[in-house]
Scaffold this motif. Sequence first.
Motif, PDB file in Angstrom:
ATOM      1  N   TYR A   1       0.834  -1.198   0.000  1.00 49.93           N
ATOM      2  CA  TYR A   1       0.000   0.000   0.000  1.00 49.93           C
ATOM      3  C   TYR A   1       0.875   1.257   0.000  1.00 49.93           C
ATOM      4  O   TYR A   1       0.620   2.206  -0.753  1.00 49.93           O
ATOM      5  CB  TYR A   1      -0.945   0.011   1.202  1.00 49.93           C
ATOM      6  N   ASP A   2       1.887   1.245   0.813  1.00 52.15           N
ATOM      7  CA  ASP A   2       2.763   2.409   0.915  1.00 52.15           C
ATOM      8  C   ASP A   2       3.446   2.712  -0.418  1.00 52.15           C
ATOM      9  O   ASP A   2       3.620   3.883  -0.781  1.00 52.15           O
ATOM     10  CB  ASP A   2       3.796   2.194   2.027  1.00 52.15           C
ATOM     11  N   LEU A   3       3.829   1.695  -1.161  1.00 53.40           N
ATOM     12  CA  LEU A   3       4.455   1.904  -2.471  1.00 53.40           C
ATOM     13  C   LEU A   3       3.527   2.651  -3.420  1.00 53.40           C
ATOM     14  O   LEU A   3       3.981   3.430  -4.257  1.00 53.40           O
ATOM     15  CB  LEU A   3       4.853   0.559  -3.092  1.00 53.40           C
ATOM     16  N   ARG A   4       2.238   2.450  -3.262  1.00 54.61           N
ATOM     17  CA  ARG A   4       1.260   3.116  -4.138  1.00 54.61           C
ATOM     18  C   ARG A   4       1.172   4.615  -3.861  1.00 54.61           C
ATOM     19  O   ARG A   4       0.565   5.348  -4.631  1.00 54.61           O
ATOM     20  CB  ARG A   4      -0.121   2.476  -3.974  1.00 54.61           C
TER      21      ARG A   4
ATOM     22  N   GLY B   1     -13.414 -13.819  -6.376  1.00 52.21           N
ATOM     23  CA  GLY B   1     -12.702 -12.914  -7.273  1.00 52.21           C
ATOM     24  C   GLY B   1     -13.456 -12.709  -8.570  1.00 52.21           C
ATOM     25  O   GLY B   1     -13.574 -11.576  -9.066  1.00 52.21           O
ATOM     26  N   ARG B   2     -13.984 -13.789  -9.138  1.00 50.65           N
ATOM     27  CA  ARG B   2     -14.743 -13.683 -10.386  1.00 50.65           C
ATOM     28  C   ARG B   2     -16.018 -12.866 -10.181  1.00 50.65           C
ATOM     29  O   ARG B   2     -16.381 -12.039 -11.022  1.00 50.65           O
ATOM     30  CB  ARG B   2     -15.062 -15.075 -10.929  1.00 50.65           C
ATOM     31  N   GLU B   3     -16.680 -13.092  -9.051  1.00 47.33           N
ATOM     32  CA  GLU B   3     -17.901 -12.339  -8.760  1.00 47.33           C
ATOM     33  C   GLU B   3     -17.592 -10.855  -8.546  1.00 47.33           C
ATOM     34  O   GLU B   3     -18.331  -9.987  -9.019  1.00 47.33           O
ATOM     35  CB  GLU B   3     -18.608 -12.920  -7.541  1.00 47.33           C
TER      36      GLU B   3
ATOM     37  N   ALA C   1      -9.709  -3.164   0.159  1.00 48.47           N
ATOM     38  CA  ALA C   1      -8.808  -2.050   0.476  1.00 48.47           C
ATOM     39  C   ALA C   1      -7.397  -2.283  -0.051  1.00 48.47           C
ATOM     40  O   ALA C   1      -6.662  -1.337  -0.322  1.00 48.47           O
ATOM     41  CB  ALA C   1      -8.760  -1.815   1.987  1.00 48.47           C
ATOM     42  N   ALA C   2      -7.016  -3.538  -0.198  1.00 44.03           N
ATOM     43  CA  ALA C   2      -5.663  -3.857  -0.663  1.00 44.03           C
ATOM     44  C   ALA C   2      -5.575  -3.953  -2.186  1.00 44.03           C
ATOM     45  O   ALA C   2      -4.574  -3.559  -2.771  1.00 44.03           O
ATOM     46  CB  ALA C   2      -5.179  -5.164  -0.033  1.00 44.03           C
ATOM     47  N   SER C   3      -6.620  -4.480  -2.831  1.00 45.56           N
ATOM     48  CA  SER C   3      -6.499  -4.755  -4.270  1.00 45.56           C
ATOM     49  C   SER C   3      -7.671  -4.252  -5.102  1.00 45.56           C
ATOM     50  O   SER C   3      -7.791  -4.622  -6.268  1.00 45.56           O
ATOM     51  CB  SER C   3      -6.344  -6.263  -4.485  1.00 45.56           C
ATOM     52  N   GLY C   4      -8.498  -3.415  -4.563  1.00 45.22           N
ATOM     53  CA  GLY C   4      -9.638  -2.907  -5.327  1.00 45.22           C
ATOM     54  C   GLY C   4      -9.213  -2.252  -6.628  1.00 45.22           C
ATOM     55  O   GLY C   4      -9.853  -2.428  -7.673  1.00 45.22           O
ATOM     56  N   GLU C   5      -8.140  -1.493  -6.567  1.00 47.79           N
ATOM     57  CA  GLU C   5      -7.648  -0.819  -7.762  1.00 47.79           C
ATOM     58  C   GLU C   5      -7.206  -1.821  -8.828  1.00 47.79           C
ATOM     59  O   GLU C   5      -7.406  -1.597 -10.020  1.00 47.79           O
ATOM     60  CB  GLU C   5      -6.478   0.082  -7.391  1.00 47.79           C
ATOM     61  N   MET C   6      -6.633  -2.929  -8.425  1.00 49.37           N
ATOM     62  CA  MET C   6      -6.220  -3.954  -9.382  1.00 49.37           C
ATOM     63  C   MET C   6      -7.431  -4.466 -10.152  1.00 49.37           C
ATOM     64  O   MET C   6      -7.394  -4.621 -11.373  1.00 49.37           O
ATOM     65  CB  MET C   6      -5.532  -5.119  -8.654  1.00 49.37           C
TER      66      MET C   6
END
Length: 155
Positions: free
Chosen positions: A17-20, A129-131, A87-92
Amino acid sequence: MPKKPTPADATLILQLYDLRREAELRKARNWWFAEFWPETAEDFLKVAQAIGTPENNWLRQVPSYWELAASLVLHGAVNETLFLEPAASGEMFFIFAKLHPFLKDLREKMHNPGMLANVEKVITKSKAGRERLQVIEQRLAARRKEMMKKGAVRT
């Protein structure tokens, strides 16, 4: 069954997260979120061929960040359960959903069959993940429709 997350796993997620938050990556993420709305592989390719522009850099920077993060998950270095938290991968999911409708065509035209392969594996390996991808794709379609009404969609 995924292993139970540990405090060390939480530390890795926080580091990702910090890297982002790095300044240029923030600009790139904002561009992907607010300005870049490709509808076809050609829309993507226009930016990919604009070597030396900030948009070209941003086009590559955000997906490569998520490809790297997804590879860490696939190799067991980052806990999958924590990583798949919104919160961790929503953007992905958001980035992948933008490209997913024409990803096969894009891979062919870029001669890169592995483009976003790690991200795709992480997203599609579980039913959840698919859903989640399906929900995000529906939200993006609705947002694109609203933006088109306002004349705000740019590629």
